[in-house]
Design an enzyme around this catalytic site. Sequence first.
Site, mmCIF file in Angstrom:
data_model
loop_
_atom_site.group_PDB
_atom_site.id
_atom_site.type_symbol
_atom_site.label_atom_id
_atom_site.label_comp_id
_atom_site.label_asym_id
_atom_site.label_seq_id
_atom_site.Cartn_x
_atom_site.Cartn_y
_atom_site.Cartn_z
ATOM 1 N N TYR A 137 0.853 -1.187 0.000
ATOM 2 C CA TYR A 137 0.000 0.000 0.000
ATOM 3 C C TYR A 137 0.889 1.238 0.000
ATOM 4 O O TYR A 137 1.571 1.528 0.988
ATOM 5 C CB TYR A 137 -0.918 -0.044 1.223
ATOM 6 C CG TYR A 137 -1.872 1.111 1.413
ATOM 7 C CD1 TYR A 137 -2.030 2.132 0.469
ATOM 8 C CD2 TYR A 137 -2.660 1.190 2.565
ATOM 9 C CE1 TYR A 137 -2.910 3.183 0.665
ATOM 10 C CE2 TYR A 137 -3.540 2.235 2.774
ATOM 11 C CZ TYR A 137 -3.660 3.230 1.826
ATOM 12 O OH TYR A 137 -4.525 4.272 2.031
ATOM 13 N N LYS A 165 -1.381 -1.494 -4.092
ATOM 14 C CA LYS A 165 -2.352 -0.408 -4.204
ATOM 15 C C LYS A 165 -1.576 0.900 -4.217
ATOM 16 O O LYS A 165 -0.783 1.165 -3.301
ATOM 17 C CB LYS A 165 -3.318 -0.420 -3.022
ATOM 18 C CG LYS A 165 -4.220 0.818 -2.946
ATOM 19 C CD LYS A 165 -4.883 0.951 -1.591
ATOM 20 C CE LYS A 165 -5.674 2.247 -1.489
ATOM 21 N NZ LYS A 165 -6.242 2.450 -0.138
ATOM 22 N N ILE A 211 -9.289 0.401 -4.697
ATOM 23 C CA ILE A 211 -9.765 0.507 -3.319
ATOM 24 C C ILE A 211 -10.242 1.934 -3.172
ATOM 25 O O ILE A 211 -9.431 2.869 -3.160
ATOM 26 C CB ILE A 211 -8.663 0.141 -2.312
ATOM 27 C CG1 ILE A 211 -8.256 -1.329 -2.526
ATOM 28 C CG2 ILE A 211 -9.146 0.358 -0.880
ATOM 29 C CD1 ILE A 211 -7.135 -1.812 -1.629
#
Length: 302
Positions: A137, A165, A211
């Site tokens: 992330y 992500k 997301i």
Amino acid sequence: MKPIELKGIISPILTPMHADESINVEELRNEVERMISNGIHGIFPFGTNGEGYILSAEEKKTVLEVVVDQTAGRVPIYAGTGAISTKETIAQSKMAQEAGADVLSIIAPSFAAASQEEIYTHYKTVAEAVDMPIVLYNIPARTGNAIAPATVARLAQIENIIGAKDSSGNFSNILGYIEAGKTKTNGTFYTLSGNDQLIIWTLLAGGTGGIAGCANVYPQTMASIYDLFVEGKIEEAKTANSSIQSFRDCFKYGNPNTIVKTAAGLLGNNVGKCRAPFNQIPEAGIDALQKVLAENKARGMR
């Protein structure tokens, strides 16, 4: 390790709170149902929009157990287990594995500056400590540390690191992650957009979803971006993605996740405020939000 595809629109679900800032478990269950009934493809407890940065370890465990129970296997659950230290990240990741999460989303270490070698070693050590799929992330505006595409390429060679992500807002970085993922030799590597505006472009470039914080306000609209893309309705998917722009324009009035939670509340969801001190929006911001929410409701967005 249980095989899983990372795809679709994953909601970084809000953590509802009572006025005393305790967790509203009943409303958390309602939020899970609201996301799933509107077509969301995955749920991500205590991410940025879930205020994971301000929840205690025990609160995170409670939130995850409730979400796992309420979801009942209908969609995958991504648990945000990253912490500043490698030791705490491992502890949180083991907790999430025991609680029944499907995927670990691990934010880069924050506050202290980290070299790329330190970032690589951090993730490698965590990956070796748990038998679960891991998503890197990257959100350098919040952590102060960016995960370089070259580091992603190295990490992709670790079997259970299966995706990344990117919330940098830099589409070139997303493209770099997609290319880095192609070097993985022991499985598939998935790239997800953490910037809601870039989801359709990420899909078109070879990514597999996003997301999306805006899913807490417009779950059906956000889920439709991926669904329309899969159906080959690219222009409609682009239209759905661009429809959130007026709402995102309201982010200038405060912390984005405070704006998102406030908007969800204004729409009638009993999510409460963000935990102090990150819970204030000026009157002009509330007025702008109410105007945009009314306009988008008239357009059929939900």
